[in-house]
Scaffold this active site. Structure first.
Site, PDB file in Angstrom:
ATOM      1  N   ASP A  84      56.707  96.581 -42.385  1.00 44.14           N
ATOM      2  CA  ASP A  84      57.110  95.979 -43.650  1.00 44.14           C
ATOM      3  C   ASP A  84      55.916  95.782 -44.578  1.00 44.14           C
ATOM      4  O   ASP A  84      54.767  96.042 -44.219  1.00 44.14           O
ATOM      5  CB  ASP A  84      57.896  94.685 -43.419  1.00 44.14           C
ATOM      6  N   LEU A  85      56.190  95.326 -45.780  1.00 42.57           N
ATOM      7  CA  LEU A  85      55.194  95.236 -46.839  1.00 42.57           C
ATOM      8  C   LEU A  85      53.910  94.538 -46.406  1.00 42.57           C
ATOM      9  O   LEU A  85      52.802  95.024 -46.667  1.00 42.57           O
ATOM     10  CB  LEU A  85      55.804  94.506 -48.050  1.00 42.57           C
TER      11      LEU A  85
END
Length: 287
Positions: free
Chosen positions: A120-121
């Site tokens: 994820d980010l």
């Protein structure tokens, strides 16, 4: 001259050299099988000048495949790269919010690749990349038995015995998570570093599980995926895995190398150094 349309019943006779068009597009790294099927039903795929309507169509060597007006090159041999993903990049080819993506930061000399799973980010660390969509799909499946290993910093005071129940799995808001092996590496003040190993890796699994237990995650670094290690690869660095090593690792199925070895877990990163996982290694070793 306009292209003809091939109906679903007009499939080619299957031979050992032929494969379904959706699989061929996935192997070429164009998209996943599912997305390939959507392209076909949207009449955006043509073979030898004929627009397809069915993903059951078979193609072989030498067939001219065009997707949305672009010629698809012959499939290359499967290749795999290790990439040290920095925090702040999304693992997608296009982001509706306009955020920077992993693929925008890769060297221009690299071919089109897709990721094996995602980070994820705000997560960092090892991200495997490949030019073969079928290979990526097979490595992501839980049936492959490949352990993903992470170093995780959480806020909270943790007693080692409180981590033991995670090995049985748990359910959060109706979502069932499989067994998680978590080991306390270091407690420093109100923060703790853990080594966490799991096989399935559902979306934001570690963050959700830790948050559920009252330990919000402040840093998450993937240090290995199956037998492949982050090693000393610099942040933002990308390195191809030698083909011989890829073949050796893939040929061993779900052997011992895919299991987490808690005696060989990495140490938490220093507060003054970039996070690495020790010596770079692609060797087949028991994890």
């Amino acid at each position: 001259m306009s292209e003809d349309t091939l109906a679903a019943t007009d499939t080619l006779p299957e031979t050992e050299e032929k494969e379904r068009i959706a699989k061929r597009l996935a192997r070429a790294g164009i998209c996943s099988r599912r997305d390939a099927e959507k392209l076909i039903t949207s009449r955006k795929v043509a073979v030898n000048g004929v627009v397809l309507e069915s993903p059951a169509f078979l193609v072989g060597p030498g067939d001219r495949i065009v997707v949305d007006g672009q010629l698809v090159p012959e499939a290359e041999k499967a290749r795999v790269w290790r990439y040290h993903k920095p925090a702040g990049l999304v693992t997608t080819h296009r982001d509706p919010q306009g955020r920077a993506t992993v693929f925008e930061k890769l060297p221009a000399t690299m071919p089109r690749v897709i990721s094996v799973g995602r980070l994820d980010l705000n997560s960092e660390g090892l991200l495997l990349l490949t030019n073969d969509g079928e290979l990526a799909r097979s490595l992501e499946l839980p049936a492959a038995g490949w352990v993903r290993r992470y170093r995780v910093r959480v806020h909270g005071t943790i007693e080692p015995e409180s981590l033991v129940p995670l090995e049985k799995g748990l359910t959060i808001d109706g979502v069932k998570y499989g067994p998680i092996k978590a080991i306390l590496d270091r407690q420093k003040g109100s923060n703790a570093w853990l080594t966490i190993s799991l096989k399935e890796g559902k979306n934001r699994e570690i963050r959700r599980v830790m948050e559920h237990l009252g330990w919000p995650v402040s840093r998450l670094i993937r240090v290995s995926y199956g037998p492949f290690q982050l090693g000393s690869l610099e942040e933002g660095g990308v390195e191809e895995v030698p083909g011989k090593i890829v073949k050796e690792q893939l040929g061993q199925g779900g052997g011992n190398w895919a299991k987490a070895d808690t005696e060989d877990r990495p140490r938490p990163p220093s507060n003054h150094k970039k996070p690495h996982a020790g010596k770079a290694s692609h060797e087949n070793r028991r994890r």
